[in-house]
Enzyme design. Structure first.
Site, PDB file in Angstrom:
ATOM      1  N   GLU A   1     -60.153 -19.575  29.712  1.00 15.68           N
ATOM      2  CA  GLU A   1     -60.795 -18.310  29.347  1.00 15.68           C
ATOM      3  C   GLU A   1     -60.194 -17.127  30.094  1.00 15.68           C
ATOM      4  OE1 GLU A   1     -64.087 -17.061  26.702  1.00 15.68           O
ATOM      5  OE2 GLU A   1     -62.954 -18.916  27.002  1.00 15.68           O
TER       6      GLU A   1
ATOM      7  N   THR B   1     -68.505 -26.492   8.602  1.00 19.79           N
ATOM      8  CA  THR B   1     -69.747 -27.143   9.021  1.00 19.79           C
ATOM      9  C   THR B   1     -70.090 -26.939  10.493  1.00 19.79           C
ATOM     10  OG1 THR B   1     -68.538 -29.203   9.433  1.00 19.79           O
ATOM     11  CG2 THR B   1     -69.544 -28.918   7.252  1.00 19.79           C
ATOM     12  N   GLY B   2     -69.149 -26.467  11.305  1.00 23.15           N
ATOM     13  CA  GLY B   2     -69.394 -26.275  12.737  1.00 23.15           C
ATOM     14  C   GLY B   2     -70.190 -25.019  13.022  1.00 23.15           C
TER      15      GLY B   2
ATOM     16  N   ARG C   1     -52.349 -16.766  18.814  1.00 18.89           N
ATOM     17  CA  ARG C   1     -52.802 -15.387  19.048  1.00 18.89           C
ATOM     18  C   ARG C   1     -51.741 -14.529  19.733  1.00 18.89           C
ATOM     19  NH1 ARG C   1     -58.788 -16.828  21.350  1.00 18.89           N
ATOM     20  NH2 ARG C   1     -59.915 -16.938  19.357  1.00 18.89           N
TER      21      ARG C   1
ATOM     22  N   SER D   1     -66.706 -35.580   5.925  1.00 21.85           N
ATOM     23  CA  SER D   1     -67.664 -34.744   5.202  1.00 21.85           C
ATOM     24  C   SER D   1     -67.230 -34.443   3.778  1.00 21.85           C
ATOM     25  CB  SER D   1     -67.864 -33.413   5.947  1.00 21.85           C
ATOM     26  OG  SER D   1     -68.420 -33.636   7.221  1.00 21.85           O
TER      27      SER D   1
ATOM     28  N   ASN E   1     -71.527 -13.146  21.072  1.00 21.43           N
ATOM     29  CA  ASN E   1     -70.275 -13.909  21.082  1.00 21.43           C
ATOM     30  C   ASN E   1     -70.003 -14.702  19.815  1.00 21.43           C
ATOM     31  OD1 ASN E   1     -72.568 -15.297  22.574  1.00 21.43           O
ATOM     32  ND2 ASN E   1     -71.236 -17.051  22.174  1.00 21.43           N
TER      33      ASN E   1
ATOM     34  N   VAL F   1     -69.360 -22.029  14.340  1.00 19.57           N
ATOM     35  CA  VAL F   1     -68.787 -20.778  13.849  1.00 19.57           C
ATOM     36  C   VAL F   1     -68.713 -20.797  12.326  1.00 19.57           C
ATOM     37  CG1 VAL F   1     -66.747 -19.278  13.897  1.00 19.57           C
ATOM     38  CG2 VAL F   1     -67.521 -20.388  15.986  1.00 19.57           C
TER      39      VAL F   1
ATOM     40  N   CYS G   1     -63.789 -14.520  22.315  1.00 20.25           N
ATOM     41  CA  CYS G   1     -65.098 -13.862  22.349  1.00 20.25           C
ATOM     42  C   CYS G   1     -65.312 -13.019  23.607  1.00 20.25           C
ATOM     43  CB  CYS G   1     -66.209 -14.892  22.209  1.00 20.25           C
ATOM     44  SG  CYS G   1     -66.075 -16.285  23.355  1.00 20.25           S
TER      45      CYS G   1
ATOM     46  N   GLN H   1     -71.089 -15.749  30.589  1.00 14.00           N
ATOM     47  CA  GLN H   1     -70.935 -16.117  29.190  1.00 14.00           C
ATOM     48  C   GLN H   1     -71.969 -17.135  28.717  1.00 14.00           C
ATOM     49  OE1 GLN H   1     -66.129 -15.701  29.673  1.00 14.00           O
ATOM     50  NE2 GLN H   1     -66.840 -16.838  27.884  1.00 14.00           N
TER      51      GLN H   1
ATOM     52  N   HIS I   1     -72.374 -12.484  25.509  1.00 17.05           N
ATOM     53  CA  HIS I   1     -71.532 -12.479  26.709  1.00 17.05           C
ATOM     54  C   HIS I   1     -71.691 -11.135  27.426  1.00 17.05           C
ATOM     55  CE1 HIS I   1     -69.999 -16.206  25.482  1.00 17.05           C
ATOM     56  NE2 HIS I   1     -68.754 -15.901  25.168  1.00 17.05           N
TER      57      HIS I   1
END
Length: 343
Positions: free
Chosen positions: A201, A10-11, A110, A38, A321, A13, A149, A175, A241
């Site tokens: 970042e 739902t966000g 990551r 939700s 981005n 992204v 991103c 950005q 970006h």
């Protein structure tokens, strides 16, 4: 067709995932998860739809479930994750232990030695880490990450230049506000302003880029030896970006050789992979976010302003981005997983 779902649908992204998966030739979207508040609602009711294209009608009527393995179908081939990193750090392992394959945009894990951090056009061979991951963690699932991103904007261009022997990279970013999410930067903060700090970042750009450009070694990745320094700034553009990149190399290529290296960057034969991967602009004032963020349907990298300087050379690079830098990158990684037989 591969049956897929979205964790955190739902966000901002998550909505972009829905948009990109609508009509996808290989993926059928059959599951959507969100917060407990939700769960049980229709997607139309749960998501405050903000993407420029209409919400797909078949998705709008789907019921959102809780973000837990017991709440989603057990015959899914692939899950896309757009969860906040703090939530993903807790939730994603549960899905992996349950045997799901997850292509995740979330920032957790990551840099883990056994987690493939992948840009398909740059380092598809890093998928080999999945076998290491399964052995080390004793699960049947698989976790693959796409980079931050800002990192994914710069690294395809650096990969094209590595033939010249990259030794040092300095980058300053401009950005877009969408990178912080819909509530990440208030209007009073950003209008008539620029913010010369984005938490975490700079470290992401400096580390993720070296892992992406590295080579798979014994049980992990041997990171690229180049020095990378980043300065990250938020400006009042909505999407796209833009980055000013300064590179020092062992060789001394001409601007024509640099441009040709960008143009020769290989694409991938995948449904959403752009061809060309890098769009080169000759004009000194391009690329620009408003004009060029949608090159290659938002999946290509735009480069311009190539010039030599006292220490090497510099160029400007741009990508969308929330498409190439987020949901589109995860979808492309999912396509690579399918193409390489991991689904």
């Amino acid at each position: 067709m591969f049956r897929v779902g979205i964790l955190g649908a739902t966000g901002a992204v998550g909505q972009r995932f829905v948009q990109l998966l609508d009509g996808h030739p290989d993926f059928e979207l059959v599951a959507l998860t969100a917060s407990e508040e939700s769960a049980g609602s229709s997607y139309r009711a749960a998501a405050k739809w903000r993407v420029s294209t209409p919400i797909p009608e078949d998705v709008a009527s789907m019921t959102v479930t809780a973000t837990e393995p017991e709440a989603v179908p057990d015959d899914l081939d692939l899950l896309f994750s757009s969860l906040p990193s703090g939530v993903a750090e807790r939730v994603e392992p549960a899905f992996l232990e349950a045997g799901y394959v997850v292509s995740s945009n979330s920032s957790n894990a990551r840099l883990d030695d056994d987690v493939p951090l992948v840009i398909p056009e740059v380092n598809p061979d890093h998928l080999d880490l999945i076998e290491v991951q399964r052995e080390e963690r004793d699960w049947d699932g698989a976790l693959i990450k796409n980079p931050n991103c800002s990192t994914i904007t710069m690294v395809p261009a650096l990969a094209a230049l590595d033939q010249f022997g990259i030794e040092r990279v300095n980058v300053s970013t401009l950005q877009a506000v969408s990178g912080a999410g819909y509530s990440g930067v208030t209007s009073m903060e950003i209008i008539d302003n620029a913010i010369p700090y984005i938490g975490g970042e700079e470290e992401k750009m400096e580390t993720e880029s070296r892992k992406l450009l590295g080579t798979v070694g014994d049980g992990g990745v041997d990171w690229h030896e180049a020095s990378v320094s980043a300065s990250c700034n938020r400006i009042a553009t909505i999407d796209g970006h833009l980055e000013n990149v300064f590179v020092e190399t062992d060789a001394d290529p001409s601007t024509e050789e640099i441009a040709e290296a960008f143009r020769a960057a290989a694409s991938q034969d995948l449904p959403t992979a752009p061809d060309p991967l890098i769009e080169v602009f000759d004009e000194p004032d391009r690329p620009q976010p408003r004009l060029d963020r949608m090159v290659g349907d938002g999946m290509a990298i735009a480069v311009g302003g190539i010039q030599q300087n006292d220490d090497g050379f510099q160029f400007n690079v741009l990508s969308h981005n929330t498409i190439r830098g987020a949901a589109g990158a995860s979808v492309l990684n999912g396509e690579l997983l399918a193409d390489r037989g991991w689904l």
